[in-house]
Design a protein around this motif. Structure first.
Motif, PDB file in Angstrom:
ATOM      1  N   GLN A 217      48.893  60.797  46.306  1.00 12.12           N
ATOM      2  CA  GLN A 217      48.453  59.628  47.243  1.00 12.12           C
ATOM      3  C   GLN A 217      47.325  59.961  48.003  1.00 12.12           C
ATOM      4  O   GLN A 217      47.220  60.981  48.818  1.00 12.12           O
ATOM      5  CB  GLN A 217      49.534  59.183  48.101  1.00 12.12           C
ATOM      6  CG  GLN A 217      49.391  58.355  49.376  1.00 12.12           C
ATOM      7  CD  GLN A 217      50.752  57.976  50.006  1.00 12.12           C
ATOM      8  OE1 GLN A 217      51.428  58.757  50.760  1.00 12.12           O
ATOM      9  NE2 GLN A 217      50.808  56.640  49.847  1.00 12.12           N
TER      10      GLN A 217
ATOM     11  N   GLU B 273      45.820  56.437  56.584  1.00  7.58           N
ATOM     12  CA  GLU B 273      46.563  57.151  57.713  1.00  7.58           C
ATOM     13  C   GLU B 273      45.760  57.938  58.971  1.00  7.58           C
ATOM     14  O   GLU B 273      46.172  57.476  59.981  1.00  7.58           O
ATOM     15  CB  GLU B 273      47.356  58.532  56.933  1.00  7.58           C
ATOM     16  CG  GLU B 273      48.034  59.660  57.906  1.00  7.58           C
ATOM     17  CD  GLU B 273      48.682  60.696  57.199  1.00  7.58           C
ATOM     18  OE1 GLU B 273      48.459  60.892  56.220  1.00  7.58           O
ATOM     19  OE2 GLU B 273      49.623  61.183  57.961  1.00  7.58           O
TER      20      GLU B 273
ATOM     21  N   GLN C 117      55.015  68.255  56.959  1.00  5.98           N
ATOM     22  CA  GLN C 117      55.143  66.754  56.660  1.00  5.98           C
ATOM     23  C   GLN C 117      56.655  66.561  56.222  1.00  5.98           C
ATOM     24  O   GLN C 117      56.892  65.445  55.946  1.00  5.98           O
ATOM     25  CB  GLN C 117      54.446  66.759  55.144  1.00  5.98           C
ATOM     26  CG  GLN C 117      53.013  67.073  55.021  1.00  5.98           C
ATOM     27  CD  GLN C 117      52.367  65.791  56.004  1.00  5.98           C
ATOM     28  OE1 GLN C 117      52.497  64.774  55.441  1.00  5.98           O
ATOM     29  NE2 GLN C 117      51.539  66.205  56.952  1.00  5.98           N
TER      30      GLN C 117
ATOM     31  N   GLY D  39      45.861  62.943  53.401  1.00  2.00           N
ATOM     32  CA  GLY D  39      45.311  62.002  54.457  1.00  2.00           C
ATOM     33  C   GLY D  39      43.863  62.282  54.735  1.00  2.00           C
ATOM     34  O   GLY D  39      43.511  63.164  55.122  1.00  2.00           O
TER      35      GLY D  39
HETATM   36  N1  TRP Z   1      50.233  62.797  55.249  1.00  2.00           N
HETATM   37  C1  TRP Z   1      49.556  64.078  54.670  1.00  2.00           C
HETATM   38  C2  TRP Z   1      48.208  64.266  55.385  1.00  2.00           C
HETATM   39  O1  TRP Z   1      48.036  64.424  56.718  1.00  2.00           O
HETATM   40  C3  TRP Z   1      48.982  63.116  53.552  1.00  2.00           C
HETATM   41  C4  TRP Z   1      50.043  62.708  52.486  1.00  2.00           C
HETATM   42  C5  TRP Z   1      50.109  61.613  51.889  1.00  2.00           C
HETATM   43  C6  TRP Z   1      51.143  63.712  51.903  1.00  2.00           C
HETATM   44  N2  TRP Z   1      51.373  61.492  51.066  1.00  2.00           N
HETATM   45  C7  TRP Z   1      51.881  62.772  50.919  1.00  2.00           C
HETATM   46  C8  TRP Z   1      51.254  64.904  51.725  1.00  2.00           C
HETATM   47  C9  TRP Z   1      52.840  63.319  50.017  1.00  2.00           C
HETATM   48  C10 TRP Z   1      52.260  65.686  51.077  1.00  2.00           C
HETATM   49  C11 TRP Z   1      52.903  64.745  50.274  1.00  2.00           C
HETATM   50  O2  TRP Z   1      47.470  64.894  54.825  1.00  2.00           O
END
Ligand code: TRP
Length: 401
Positions: free
Chosen positions: A121, A126, A237, A90
């Motif tokens: 991704q 986010e 996560q 993110g």
């Molecule tokens: N939420 C994660 C972050 O804060 C970003 C992310 C998106 C992620 N897709 C993911 C992390 C899949 C691990 C796996 O940075």
């Protein structure tokens, strides 16, 4: 373990969610609290047998220590069904720090060890929802972060990197299906959101869930077969993927498997998580060799104040950031063991350990910086088929239908 920990109650001084990590993290307790499985010695043996590469020392040393249905991924390898990898980032800073690199470097090892495709991704949406970052800044940072990710050494042959804002259209059918299956109450209890939180935050988990399903990538996997997914990520996560696994059967898709790491501690405490908000707590890929050395020399030490005390009592390795980093970044088991014994017995001092760390970390970060300079962002983000064993079969099944 005390009864409260065994029951999965959160530790009173430690809070871990995808949006906050505070206090001294109790990793064994998180496994119970989140309902994941510890990685057992048997499972490590199984992975080692199936892997095309020698076992990664992060499995041996317990940096990756928890999982969800990793056995099913081993089954998929054994039966020749295969799987793909999914991880992400993110965008909230212009440069990644060493903590961000842990899941990415491990993903690179998994990709090579099993010769599988990878999707990454860049959640440029986010942190727009959850932090005070403008949309324009988030998108610009995502592009910079892609360069850092490429610098880990991925190949465009079998790696697809996408930004949510660009790729959302193709994923939207799956995003919509997932949004319909998740309730407000589930999101609230998984993430701790309240009524005042914006609805972008509530809607985002479906966007992080969608890449766990191979049908979100028709140009890679076709549209008719569900391929198993494995997600390497830090333990914070997990709430995203617990929800994703919960709804997977309703999509007639396999539940994504997850492999979780501990956090890399920051320079100022051996027990927390490296924070990008404090430049003195983190080592960034963009830091020069001189800055890296300076930051390491200022890191929290587990050695007593005076030389006499050091010789008498030795250093406390649990509290020593430089030693903890050596456990992560020094591949050499024998050297590490020698340092462990010498430092805990007070035969070497904090300056010696920091110098060894500087000599190991500097070439790693220099290598990243050099590869970053030539990173082909557009090549990795192009919508195209990837090359991996079985790719033609998946895409052909799509054309025939
Ligand atoms: N939420 C994660 C972050 O804060 C970003 C992310 C998106 C992620 N897709 C993911 C992390 C899949 C691990 C796996 O940075």
């Amino acid at each position: 373990m005390d009864p409260a920990a065994a029951a999965g109650d959160p530790a009173p001084d430690c809070n871990v969610t995808p949006y906050t990590v505070t206090g001294s993290v109790d990793y064994q307790r998180l496994v119970v609290q989140f309902g994941t499985e510890p990685i057992t010695p048997d499972l490590i043996v199984r992975l080692e047998k199936l892997s095309k590469l020698p076992l990664h020392h992060w499995l041996r040393r317990g940096l990756f220590y928890s999982h969800r249905s990793l056995n099913e991924i081993c089954d998929a390898v054994e039966t020749g069904k295969g799987f793909y990898l999914y991880t992400g980032r993110g965008a909230s800073t212009g440069s990644l720090h060493l903590g961000h690199l842990i899941p990415l470097m491990f993903t690179k090892w998994l990709q090579d060890a099993f010769d599988v495709p990878l999707v990454v991704q860049l959640a440029d949406d986010e942190k727009f929802f959850s932090k005070g970052i403008t949309l324009e800044d988030a998108r610009a940072m995502a592009r910079e972060n892609i360069k850092d990710i490429i610098s880990v050494g991925f190949s465009p042959r079998n790696t697809f990197i996408f930004c949510d804002f660009d790729y959302i259209g193709t994923m939207y059918p799956n995003v919509a299906r997932i949004q319909k299956l998740l309730t407000l109450n589930q999101i609230r209890s998984a993430f701790g959101f309240v009524g005042e939180d914006n609805i972008g935050k509530y809607a985002y988990p479906a966007i992080q869930a969608a890449p766990s399903f191979s049908t979100s990538f028709p140009h890679i996997f076709g549209t008719h077969t569900h391929l198993h997914c494995l997600i390497p990520c830090a333990i914070d996560q997990d709430p995203f993927f617990r929800l994703t696994r919960h709804i997977a059967p309703k999509l007639r898709a396999p539940k994504p498997a997850v492999i979780h790491s501990k956090f890399l501690p920051g320079l100022q405490s051996a027990r927390g998580k490296m924070a990008s908000s404090d430049p003195n707590d983190a080592i960034f890929i963009s830091d020069s060799d001189r800055i890296i050395a300076k930051k390491i020399r200022a890191a929290v030490s587990g050695a007593p104040k005076t030389l006499d005390e050091l010789r008498e009592k030795g250093a406390n390795l649990e509290e020593d950031v430089a030693f903890q980093y050596l456990c992560v970044f020094d591949h050499d088991d024998e050297r590490l063991e020698r340092i462990r014994q010498d430092y805990s017995a007070g035969r070497i001092g904090t300056g010696d350990v920091k110098n060894i760390l500087i000599s190991i970390l500097t070439p790693i970060v220099t290598g990243l910086r050099e590869r970053r300079a030539g990173a082909d962002v557009d090549g990795f983000s192009a919508i195209r088929p990837l090359e991996f064993p079985g790719a033609d079969i998946l895409l052909a099944s799509c054309r025939n239908n």
